[in-house]
Motif scaffolding. Structure first.
Motif: not given
Lengths: 468, 468, 468, 468
Positions: A1-2, A4, A6, A9-10, A51, A55
């Motif tokens: 996920l990291r 991507f 913000t 990710r959201s 996360l 996050d």
């Protein structure tokens, strides 16, 4: 996920949450609903663990905001309830039950299901650690986060209900893994090495812990007890003395049980009563091992006393009210002993003195300071309050349990830590077993502290000076 | 208590209850409240155990009526909540939380505190057994009693959450105490003696139970598994066969795991999911012991089939609709075989036949009845519903878990009990592991039963005849 | 092996034995020798287990004859030893040690090596069972077989030395496997069912066993103890009484420990002291659990009494000496009670009476026979000897241990077995702890039986009549 | 006892010994004898423990001289045996058995009885430690003391027979008490701290010990194993590497088991085979855990190599035979590298070099010395003998077990200890499982060492130079 951005990710989080946080069954089908697949719980756990801090906060915020209570349906039911007031009781009960059901946040079910997965309970304990950190660090001040925290706390309270805890006595025969953790968690009087640890589980000592089926091998709260002839007035004799390392216990020398350290190991269980129950269980255990024992007492540190005193001195200096802390004679002696100018100089000298531990090595200063510091400390413990309860957290803990503030002890912890925290003073909170219920109620309901004559006399000496 | 008159007893109960059911702390002080003394819980438990059935009902009625929710404060908060709707979210959340708190019955705290006392959890499980008995026997139809029951159930659900359960494999090396209980609780295929029991925990068998830290030595739900070459089509080969009592297991002969008995032991845990989770855990356990195993199935009884059939026959006779159950040819053969008058006489003869187990000994009757009973049974399992779900409770259990209704087996349980309950027929509910989640959801949400071709074909044969 | 002719089998055995019974290293290299490969031991065990009874005898005979001591080298060393007598002590010691080494049979090493293999010790215990059977059945009267037996016994004595045994208390929490064995091995008062068994490990009972690391899960000798208010005078109250099945033990009602059954389970350990040590260990255990307990006693059966009495009566009839057994008055009463002819008829009537248990149901006969049978029994226990020691094996066992022959009890075992064996009489051998050493020495060295006044008085009543 | 004069003490000892060492029963009554009271054993143990070293020697000397074999009766029986030679076999066997009985020293019974007392076996193990110390320190050279030692050893051999030992795997979950002992006993590669210890029982490691029922909590012999991809050629990677402390084991990386440390903990069990059996058991254990593993090898230190080399150099210098150790070219290079005078100076330089570990830090010296030291070391291990067997005790141990001398490893132990003992060289003794029996027999019977090509080639390089 990291990797991507913000916003991506959201979006991903939203997508996952709406998948894994199952929608609530209707009130009518609530008992017929299939539990969601275990993979939901596992996916959430996996996501969360991957996360970073920021996050995590985002995810928890989303969870608490978007998957909480449906306010519309709550208010609809509130209307219905008011309508029902004129009808029969059965109807009222019915609507109340629906209202109750509608007040359960949707995420509560996710939390419940996670607890059923292997390692799930431990995950939730750690999740709550994060929540508490978020709240106390003011990283978020959202009401929803606080609601999430209190929902989780109430679940943990049920799962860690005392009936589900197991008392274990820790000895040198216990698994190394456990003993290493015991050593690691000991916050009050740090364990220096393995001989020191062996001492704390050896003869004339008892070490107990609560463990829980869902977190095997993990002591949740640990209580160290010394078995002594009299109630100990210093900690050196307990943690620094190795003469009895291989001794046989002599029953005739065991008259008192001194609780000299109690540590909670899981920050995520804050507010879930464990220590209180552990002390009670251990008292029962000791009574059955030593039927004639009747002295039960803590030997407790006084964290914060020095800090409080520094604050007090600083303020007195500002307000020029030094006389309220010590008598004229005492100030004079201090001036002579420290070779300082009279007046404010003495306050400064005193502040400097208690900023280091050197005064402990001067017999003259010790003699001079003993009465002063003892009565100040008595006041700090007995008189300083927060919302009506004792400001000092250790005092508050034992007073809630129904103990009596029994004896302040001079030169009770001469370690650098002990001197820095509380000028070397320690205190015994004594448990008179047939009074604890009453004391506890008095304290909690009426904010009354039960204290011994020694403590009360020190307090009144303080008051005489300070005219408070 | 028993020597007093009813009204005196009632007064005494009132007095005790108002003493031991602590009043609730206010919302503001809810985290600061001292737990009530343990003696409260003990006194209540002692009182309850000393009562006879009638007085237990009286006590529970009082408890549920006088120590439940304060309706006035609930409705006041409902008003406040409606007022708050126009304000900010934080305020709404605040009032909701107060409302939630006010909806917690006062007795819930008593129940919580009882769970912390030694033996308290077991006491509450037994108390719920009484509550369920009261409700199902209609000894009371008060809404409050039902509320008390559902409050207790939700507490038990938390305490018996799967994360807190321990899977234990029961073997001949397990404590005698446990094995005696296993034997005692086996309701499906009663254990006849200790050799029989030894067989059920011996080679080619597995026996697992969930236990709980708060009820040590008490298996809560027990699953018996046979390890076989193929999915068994009869129970005799499992519980009557002793050839392998001291054999070594031959891995090459183990291809299937047949769950031939699952028993819950605590009536007080009704509605708390345990069996479902036990099956899942055991499948995992077996997969790790036998990595190549891929056939998992139950071999299940069909309680109620004969009773249902008797009802059906009785109704058909009344309505003269026998032809819908069997073809003309079948009726004719039956008339000849039973030597009875045509028409209604044959229905009577059939009712009489299945009232005893003698037909099992006649090859002719068996041949004649097999197709008839098999398709009737298939319909009973697949077609008969209650609120849309399978009427048969065993079917409902496995279908909820996501199993497929896989195979009906003729002459599968030739014991008197088996013949009396289900004309000797048994059924396999098969667990295809990668389909269970989906099946379960389909069944629970859409009431769709997944079934094999064999079952569906029997059902359609039935439908052809009955034109249903 | 079975399909071969006797002579071929014999040749095969010879071949195998000469392969697996390794030749002895010389005296000089005895510490340098490699242990033979484990496969030797396994091959011998496998061979032996595959043989039928006759071939086992053949194999053991070969082993004992062809792989024993080398007589030539022994006698050579005997000559050397005599030569050495005039030389210095070191030389004598040297030759003695060589002689000692040469007297070790070659097969002793095989036995030693077998003990190191998994299951080897149990194999040897069972092998010795066969040897004892061979010797007692006179299947062989060879001296070598007896030597083999005594070599094996001395090895077993070392391996089953008390220091290597573990005391285990057996309770209802013990593994079912163990409890089933306990039940199976109970020879003295057979266990009828599992409730009976539960009783024997329940409240007011203790059951202890010795186990051994090399035979896990196998109780070697089992002692059953009843905890009573007074030393029991009958077995019914112990094994037939179920009132206390779920009772809590009341310490005030526990004053005496009654050993009511002791069973050895391994015939192959005959002659290896275990029971003796078990009683001593259990006494220590009980003293630590009940510090104030001071009454320790057996309640023992008297196997062989009825048989002995029948023999005595038969002989008296032959020799016409009935009067020596009963007084004239007693004979007369017996004649009346049994309605038989005077003289020899009464002896016959008496023989017939004690051949069944019916007389127990006649109060008149019981009253009449009590004094007669009691004094005869006292004599049987106290006066009848074999090589100077008590003829009755149970008496001999407890007297060796240092117990006192304390009390004969009438109507103490009214079971068919009890009446058949000993006319319902049982005896307490009491352990006065500070006298057992002395009693044991007196009995073993001087053949003196310590007995109470009751026993001595019964004996003297017998002697008065019989003029023995 | 200590306050008395020597002669008084001696008299007291005599008195006590003649009381506690029970006289032997006659041959005829040997099975009928009561065991002496336990107090005899306790008194002896108490006496012995209270003595200082000198008096212990006195007591043991008395015991061995005055309570041994009755030489007169032995020689009488020798005469009888010679007389019996002409008679039948049964008679000969009879006299042999009497002779055997008479050759049992009286003190053997005392030792046997001590083993039955609590703590008795451990006492005897420690007593033998003293005996071995007396013998090796030449404090006594009496034959009787040696006889006492060998009697005790043979008893210990029976009690510590492998069938009575229990294999335990030691992990971080084992009792702290055990782990501390494991750490303490590790003699080969000392454990530095608890993290180090945790490493040795963590992933990719196995630690096994034999324990014995009579000495609970006392590991008798400990084997440390590393699970590696290839047979390790240095110890640093095993005991200094912490990367994998919390790793999951990857089965694909486990191809070899390297026994890198084996320690006996009880000096008193010298000569009782334990290590040999432990290795065999562990191999079986590892094979069942890792069925495909086929590389088993030690990584062993070479204690004594440097010392032997110093001796060799010193002698060469004396005899001026340096050339036999190194080639001319090598000497020249050494002279240049060490900047010393040619001739004897180089030998001195070499001696000085290996007296410290500094040469290890010079690449030049390492390159120069590697071939020299490797071939010298190969010769030391392979060629240097004592009574025909390998002089190096570790080599002798593994060769007896049937291992092959497989590979010498340069820079294998670079710790100060490793360099000091063996110039940093270590050796793998490899266990080819299907050859160990044969290798063991070849070595023990024919003194033949099985070695790999690498080792043989190094040996022949040495021989070429030295012309030995």
């Amino acid at each position: 996920l990291r990797c991507f951005s913000t916003s991506v990710r959201s979006t991903v989080m939203d997508e996952i949450l709406s998948r894994v946080v199952a929608p609530l069954p209707t009130y009518e089908t609530r008992d017929k609903a299939a539990p969601p697949p275990e993979s939901n719980s596992l996916e959430f756990m996996h996501l969360y663990k991957s996360l970073d801090k920021e996050d995590k906060l985002n995810l928890l915020t989303k969870l608490s905001q978007d998957f909480g209570v449906d306010h519309k349906s709550v208010s609809d039911l509130a209307v219905k309830l008011l309508d029902a007031q004129l009808r029969d009781l059965a109807t009222i009960l019915q609507v109340e039950d629906r209202l109750r059901y509608s007040l359960v946040p949707r995420y509560r079910h996710l939390l419940s299901h996670i607890s059923r997965v292997e390692g799930g309970v431990k995950f939730l304990v750690d999740l709550r650690t994060d929540l508490l950190e978020i709240i106390s660090s003011k990283a978020s001040d959202s009401s929803q986060i606080r609601d999430l925290n209190s929902t989780l706390k109430s679940l943990l309270s049920e799962w860690f209900s005392v009936g589900l805890l197991k008392l274990e006595r820790i000895t040198w025969q216990s698994p190394c893994d456990i003993l290493q953790k015991i050593s690691h968690y000991e916050a009050v009087h740090p364990v220096r090495n393995w001989t020191d640890l062996k001492r704390r589980v050896g003869p004339y000592r008892r070490c107990y812990a609560f463990t829980h089926a869902a977190m095997p091998g993990e002591p949740l709260v640990v209580l160290h007890v010394a078995l002594t002839e009299d109630i100990s007035n210093n900690i050196q004799g307990i943690v620094r003395e190795f003469a009895t390392l291989d001794a046989e216990e002599d029953l005739n020398k065991i008259n008192a049980a001194v609780f000299y350290s109690i540590s909670s190991t899981q920050p995520g269980l804050q507010g879930v009563e464990l220590g209180n129950y552990l002390i009670k269980r251990v008292v029962r255990e000791l009574q059955s091992e030593f039927p004639h024992m009747c002295q039960f007492s803590s030997l407790s540190p006084i964290p914060g006393f020095t800090l409080w005193l520094q604050g007090l001195l600083s303020q007195s200096r500002k307000e020029g009210r030094g006389l309220e802390l010590m008598s004229e004679l005492e100030w004079r002696e201090l001036e002579q002993a420290t070779d300082c100018a009279p007046g404010m100089g003495a306050i400064d000298a005193l502040r400097k003195l208690i900023g280091t531990s050197e005064w402990m090595r001067s017999e003259r200063l010790c003699l001079l300071l003993e009465p002063v510091l003892m009565r100040l400390c008595a006041w700090y413990l007995y008189g300083e309050k927060r919302r009506g309860y004792a400001l000092n957290p250790v005092a508050n803990f034992h007073l809630q349990n129904g103990a009596t503030m029994w004896r302040l002890n001079w030169h009770a912890d001469t370690s650098p830590r002990g001197v820095a925290n509380s000028c070397g003073i320690m205190v015994n909170y004594r448990y008179f077993l047939n009074e604890t219920s009453q004391n506890s109620a008095l304290y909690l309901q009426n904010k009354v502290i039960t204290a011994s004559e020694q403590v009360l006399s020190l307090v009144s000496q303080f008051q005489k000076n300070s005219k408070l």
